[in-house]
Motif scaffolding. Structure first.
Motif, PDB file in Angstrom:
ATOM      1  N   ALA A   1       0.839  -1.209   0.000  1.00 40.74           N
ATOM      2  CA  ALA A   1       0.000   0.000   0.000  1.00 40.74           C
ATOM      3  C   ALA A   1       0.869   1.252   0.000  1.00 40.74           C
ATOM      4  O   ALA A   1       0.567   2.237  -0.700  1.00 40.74           O
ATOM      5  CB  ALA A   1      -0.918  -0.012   1.216  1.00 40.74           C
ATOM      6  N   TRP A   2       1.949   1.237   0.774  1.00 37.87           N
ATOM      7  CA  TRP A   2       2.866   2.377   0.785  1.00 37.87           C
ATOM      8  C   TRP A   2       3.490   2.581  -0.594  1.00 37.87           C
ATOM      9  O   TRP A   2       3.492   3.690  -1.130  1.00 37.87           O
ATOM     10  CB  TRP A   2       3.964   2.161   1.830  1.00 37.87           C
ATOM     11  CG  TRP A   2       5.198   2.984   1.566  1.00 37.87           C
ATOM     12  CD1 TRP A   2       6.402   2.547   1.108  1.00 37.87           C
ATOM     13  CD2 TRP A   2       5.329   4.406   1.719  1.00 37.87           C
ATOM     14  NE1 TRP A   2       7.274   3.591   0.962  1.00 37.87           N
ATOM     15  CE2 TRP A   2       6.641   4.750   1.325  1.00 37.87           C
ATOM     16  CE3 TRP A   2       4.461   5.410   2.131  1.00 37.87           C
ATOM     17  CZ2 TRP A   2       7.110   6.062   1.349  1.00 37.87           C
ATOM     18  CZ3 TRP A   2       4.922   6.723   2.152  1.00 37.87           C
ATOM     19  CH2 TRP A   2       6.224   7.036   1.772  1.00 37.87           C
TER      20      TRP A   2
ATOM     21  N   HIS B   1       0.427   3.227  -3.481  1.00 36.18           N
ATOM     22  CA  HIS B   1      -0.600   4.261  -3.342  1.00 36.18           C
ATOM     23  C   HIS B   1      -0.162   5.489  -2.547  1.00 36.18           C
ATOM     24  O   HIS B   1      -0.493   6.609  -2.919  1.00 36.18           O
ATOM     25  CB  HIS B   1      -1.847   3.656  -2.683  1.00 36.18           C
ATOM     26  CG  HIS B   1      -2.476   2.560  -3.471  1.00 36.18           C
ATOM     27  ND1 HIS B   1      -3.245   2.778  -4.597  1.00 36.18           N
ATOM     28  CD2 HIS B   1      -2.428   1.210  -3.317  1.00 36.18           C
ATOM     29  CE1 HIS B   1      -3.651   1.632  -5.097  1.00 36.18           C
ATOM     30  NE2 HIS B   1      -3.167   0.660  -4.338  1.00 36.18           N
ATOM     31  N   VAL B   2       0.569   5.279  -1.462  1.00 33.48           N
ATOM     32  CA  VAL B   2       0.912   6.406  -0.593  1.00 33.48           C
ATOM     33  C   VAL B   2       2.149   7.142  -1.094  1.00 33.48           C
ATOM     34  O   VAL B   2       2.141   8.369  -1.253  1.00 33.48           O
ATOM     35  CB  VAL B   2       1.126   5.937   0.861  1.00 33.48           C
ATOM     36  CG1 VAL B   2       1.419   7.138   1.764  1.00 33.48           C
ATOM     37  CG2 VAL B   2      -0.112   5.194   1.364  1.00 33.48           C
TER      38      VAL B   2
ATOM     39  N   ALA C   1      -4.560   1.904   2.418  1.00 31.67           N
ATOM     40  CA  ALA C   1      -3.652   2.982   2.018  1.00 31.67           C
ATOM     41  C   ALA C   1      -3.829   4.191   2.920  1.00 31.67           C
ATOM     42  O   ALA C   1      -2.845   4.816   3.356  1.00 31.67           O
ATOM     43  CB  ALA C   1      -3.896   3.356   0.559  1.00 31.67           C
TER      44      ALA C   1
END
Length: 370
Positions: free
Chosen positions: A90-91, A94-95, A132
């Motif tokens: 997720a990092w 998306h982040v 996220a």
């Protein structure tokens, strides 16, 4: 106290605020176009110093990407490998692309809500969006703890999507028998999953010494999570060892499965390597489902089946929670609320049986009065 001083630039007059930080060192903030803006900043600084929540502006210039590695390392030591893998993904996906280069002091709530909306419109599902968002919010929580922010600008969003609860699939005991009959060498595994309710990772991590034949129990202490082609072995989801009851007919199947294996050998598979999760298409489990004619299910649905069969057999919620490894019976009630609907019918029937005799029948005169 803070002092305000004018100074000249090529663009015209500007104002600067000189003040002392809580440690007594003097600093300044320049660039205010209006004196009133400088005065408001000075007042804010003095109030925050007295309240003990002063944040040096320079500390807020750190980027999200600079804070992320510390947060990720801590999570790696706190959560299961499979969980950490989703957080790191997720990092990365998306982040970091959106927030990595952003200074934490430049993030506001509206920006975060716009990002959440864009992920949803871009096709990301609720679970992906929530995960996220949780990564970003967690990193900014660290910024607050480190006195880089007064408060977390990501907390308080109003547009997080809701997860859709997946419909549980329950098999009957007859269905399970047919499925096990078509599972070939995995017959014992199917029966263990369906009649003890342990998770897949807990089942494939079982060793011969964990099968307590005299007590008719399984000692469930480990969980083998598949990461690609490898497995990471750690604690169970509840992080506690539990003793799970085993029906005698399942123990008989396990006796044959454990025959000829040493106490440290794995119960399922070849005894040495952890059994991989069956493929979602073309795997042995899907084949057994099709041949048996039962409704489409996954191995995890056999855990739900166990809960259904146990409740139908009259097992109380506390015992079922212990069996499934839920931290609290309320979790069991929430997850399997649909299985307790018949209990409501039983309440009405019990009240009628015990109380109806004391309630006088309605008379015709009462009906006319009404």
């Amino acid at each position: 106290m803070a002092t305000i001083e004018p100074y000249e630039t090529k663009a015209g007059k500007r104002y600067q605020v000189r003040y002392r930080k809580p440690d007594g060192k003097q600093t300044k903030k320049r660039g205010f176009r209006r004196k009133i803006d400088a005065e408001q900043f000075a007042s804010t600084v003095e109030v925050s110093k007295m309240a003990g929540d002063y944040v040096a502006p320079a500390l807020g210039r750190i980027t999200v990407a600079e804070l992320a590695p510390t947060w990720l390392r801590r999570k790696e030591s706190q959560v299961a490998p499979s969980n950490y893998r989703t957080l790191e993904s997720a990092w990365r996906n998306h982040v970091q692309p959106r927030w990595g280069a952003r200074q934490v002091a430049q993030i506001d709530l509206a920006d975060v809500e716009v990002w959440i909306g864009e992920m949803g419109r871009g096709g990301s599902g609720p679970t992906t969006v929530i995960r996220a968002y949780g990564v970003l919010a967690g990193i900014l929580d660290d910024a607050v703890k480190g006195k880089r922010l007064r408060s977390n600008p990501a907390r308080g969003v109003e547009n997080l999507p809701r997860k859709r609860k997946k419909r549980h699939v329950y098999l009957s005991a007859e269905d399970v028998a047919r499925l096990a009959g078509e599972a070939g060498q995995h017959r014992a595994l199917v029966l263990v999953l369906a009649f003890t309710g342990i998770r897949w990772g807990e089942a494939v991590a079982l060793r011969v010494r964990d099968v307590q034949f005299l007590r008719r129990r399984l000692a469930v202490a480990d969980n083998a999570v598949q990461l690609g082609v490898d497995h990471a072995v750690g604690e169970t989801k509840s992080r506690t060892e539990r003793s799970v009851p085993v029906p005698e007919f399942v123990l008989n199947e396990l006796a044959g499965q454990c025959e000829g294996r040493g106490p440290d050998a794995l119960v399922f598979g070849n005894g040495v390597d952890y059994l991989p999760r069956p493929k979602s298409s073309g795997g042995w489990f899907v084949g057994a489902v099709k041949r048996s004619g039962v409704q489409p299910i996954t191995p995890h649905d056999l855990r739900h089946t166990c809960a259904s069969l146990a409740i139908s057999a009259g097992v109380n919620v506390l015992a079922l929670a212990r069996m499934l490894g839920h931290a609290d019976p309320s979790v069991t009630l929430r997850v399997y609320a649909d299985l307790f609907d018949t209990d409501l019918d039983a309440v009405a029937a019990a009240l009628h049986s015990e109380c109806a005799q004391f309630v006088p029948k309605r008379r015709a005169s009462d009906a006319e009065t009404a």
